[in-house]
Design an enzyme around this catalytic site. Structure first.
Site, PDB file in Angstrom:
ATOM      1  CD  GLU A  12      23.504 -91.006 -79.363  1.00 38.84           C
ATOM      2  OE1 GLU A  12      23.135 -91.545 -78.322  1.00 38.84           O
ATOM      3  OE2 GLU A  12      24.623 -90.456 -79.477  1.00 38.84           O
TER       4      GLU A  12
HETATM    5  C1  TNX Z   1      25.882 -93.652 -77.531  1.00 40.09           C
HETATM    6  S1  TNX Z   1      26.686 -95.483 -79.633  1.00 40.09           S
HETATM    7  C2  TNX Z   1      26.579 -92.962 -78.488  1.00 40.09           C
HETATM    8  C3  TNX Z   1      27.767 -92.188 -78.105  1.00 40.09           C
HETATM    9  C4  TNX Z   1      28.002 -92.232 -76.614  1.00 40.09           C
HETATM   10  C5  TNX Z   1      27.760 -93.630 -76.114  1.00 40.09           C
HETATM   11  C6  TNX Z   1      28.080 -93.816 -74.679  1.00 40.09           C
HETATM   12  C7  TNX Z   1      26.515 -94.269 -80.457  1.00 40.09           C
HETATM   13  C8  TNX Z   1      26.519 -94.488 -81.870  1.00 40.09           C
HETATM   14  N1  TNX Z   1      26.350 -93.080 -79.828  1.00 40.09           N
HETATM   15  O1  TNX Z   1      27.657 -90.871 -78.547  1.00 40.09           O
HETATM   16  O2  TNX Z   1      29.319 -91.854 -76.372  1.00 40.09           O
HETATM   17  O3  TNX Z   1      26.409 -93.946 -76.320  1.00 40.09           O
HETATM   18  O4  TNX Z   1      27.974 -95.136 -74.297  1.00 40.09           O
END
Ligand code: TNX
Length: 503
Positions: free
Chosen positions: A319
């Site tokens: 992200e």
């Molecule tokens: C996505 S999964 C994220 C996390 C959040 C999560 C909550 C991922 C690699 N990144 O930063 O905590 O969703 O479900």
């Protein structure tokens, strides 16, 4: 308050209640009864095997009240009235973690090629005993196990669980309790998400403000915290004693606000942002164009690598919505070199698949088919599909904790999938296994962790351990129902899923 009243005798048949289901079970007539005169025998009596024997004794003592001394005994001798753990004559084809367990009326014999196999096999011994064996106070027994032979070994080498200690901080003791539960279901990887926007949870001696300042917060302004290096070492040793490898994650280049707030020089404009206690993702980024960023990461990764005996460092990479794509790709490559220079293998979330990957890299799938790009480069793949394996997703609309961005994940949803069918074009040899992440935006206590992880985690453990052939929900739900009493005896605050008749 949990009230556990395990009254049920041992399953009359060997295959009735085990999770994960062993590769092969041959039930036999009769049963073994553990009595107060029983001993635990090890051959050879190395410190390692003695420690495994002691681990078993420590699990069985509170409920039985028996002494169960751990002593040396040649494996050629009958394990008269006791439990023999041996690597003598272990079958190399069962690998690092396989074992053979023979239960006969006269005694129990657990044989493995390697000590890790004995450790996995002793979880099977626990599960063959009545559920009350897991109680912390003395129970009446009798302590019977059904007779037969189990030959078992895991399907996948990577059987993991991830815990986010960054959004909310959990004490060492709480994390250790979680690790004990992972061990009970034969998992072998504990991935700990140590840093994020809301908190930095590991002391770094060369950059002390990370933990001091960056660790002072948590989401919703809940209490922060961090592990000293001594505590982290204790955690790693605790996991290692359970044959579980710790994979530490330092998330970057995004999910880094706690670090950016601790050191202004890590920001492109040289200004530290405020500490962050909200729930957004993707807004922060290390300054990918500054040399100090890589000096910082070299120091941090160097310290983490030195504290971590396992071969992996997880660099996050997810992200990175506020890092330009071309900067992201260069950044990931530089960080890979840093990790490699400290003798470790890189693990990263699926987004790293876009970069040119170093040999030995592992990509972790969570929301898309991006990992196919990693697999094309020869990388290993770990499966954590959010709509199946994310333990922080609500079970249904009434679940008081958790998120639902990937949908609701019921207990059957989390059980009914397989790495071999979820994404196409990835060679089986590159499918390393499964990991169940538990993000902690909404979780504040160990009881919250338990509620989201159980009873989904045992199913994910079974997907990772047991053969695929014959898998079916209606059969599994009966075994899972029988685990209810065990979880209650262990004091686990599990969700009473409506699809399962818990005993
Ligand atoms: C996505 S999964 C994220 C996390 C959040 C999560 C909550 C991922 C690699 N990144 O930063 O905590 O969703 O479900």
């Amino acid at each position: 308050m949990l009230t556990a009243t395990p009254t049920q005798p041992a399953a009359s048949n060997m295959d009735a209640a085990l999770i994960p289901l062993p590769a092969s079970i041959e039930p036999a007539a009769g049963q073994f009864t553990l009595t107060g005169s029983a001993g635990i025998f090890v051959d050879p009596p190395t410190p390692e095997l003695t420690a495994i024997g002691q681990y078993l004794a420590d699990r069985l003592k509170p409920a039985t009240g028996y002494k169960l001394p751990v002593t040396a005994q040649a494996s050629s001798a009958p394990a008269a009235g006791g439990i023999l753990l041996t690597t003598t004559g272990g079958d190399p084809s069962q690998g690092e973690e396989g074992y053979t367990l023979t239960v006969s009326p006269g005694g129990v014999r657990l044989t493995a090629y390697r000590p890790a196999g004995l450790f996995r096999g002793l979880q099977t011994i626990r599960q063959l005993l009545p559920a009350a064996i897991e109680m912390s106070t003395q129970q009446p027994g009798p302590w019977v196990m059904p007779a037969g032979v189990i030959r078992d070994q895991p399907r996948f080498a990577w059987r993991g669980a991830m815990l986010d200690v960054a959004r909310h901080f959990f004490s060492l003791k709480d994390v250790e309790t979680y690790i004990d539960l992972l061990a009970y279901y034969k998992l072998n990887i504990f991935h700990i998400h140590l840093t994020d926007d809301q908190g930095w949870r590991l002391e770094i001696k060369s950059w002390p403000e990370l933990a001091k300042k960056g660790g002072s917060t948590a989401i919703n302004s809940d209490p922060g915290g961090y592990y000293t290096q001594e505590q982290y070492k204790e955690l790693v040793a605790y996991a290692a004693a359970r044959y579980i490898t710790v994979v530490p994650e330092i998330d970057m280049p995004s999910h880094s606000n706690a670090a950016l707030a601790s050191y202004p020089e890590l920001n492109c404009d040289g200004v530290a942002p405020a500490l962050y206690t909200g729930g957004e993702v993707g807004f922060s980024s290390f300054c990918t164009s500054k040399d100090i960023t890589y000096k910082f990461l070299d120091d941090v990764i160097g310290e983490v690598a030195a504290l971590t005996p396992g071969p992996y460092i997880h660099i996050g990479g997810d992200e990175a919505k506020s890092t330009k794509e071309e900067d992201y790709l260069v950044f990931i490559q530089k960080v890979m070199d840093i990790v490699k220079s400290h003798g470790k293998q890189v693990v990263g979330w699926e987004e790293i698949s876009k970069a040119k990957l170093a040999p030995g890299t592992i990509a972790q799938a969570w929301a898309s088919d991006l990992v196919t790009k990693a697999a094309d480069q020869g990388a290993g793949v770990i499966y954590s599909p959010a709509n199946k394996a994310y333990l922080d997703m609500q079970y249904d609309s009434s679940t008081p904790l958790g998120l639902n961005w990937a949908g609701y994940v019921s207990v059957p949803d989390s059980y009914l999938w397989d790495p071999t069918t979820i994404l196409t074009g990835i060679p089986v040899s590159q499918m390393l296994g499964i990991e169940a992440p538990l993000w902690s935006e909404t979780l504040r206590t160990l009881k919250d962790i338990e509620y989201m992880a159980f009873p989904r985690l045992p199913g994910l453990a079974e997907l990772a351990w047991s053969p695929l052939a014959g898998r079916n929900w209606n059969e599994y739900r009966l075994r899972l129902g029988l685990q209810g009493e065990r979880l209650a005896a262990l004091g686990v605050n599990y969700f009473h899923a409506p699809e399962v008749d818990f005993q």
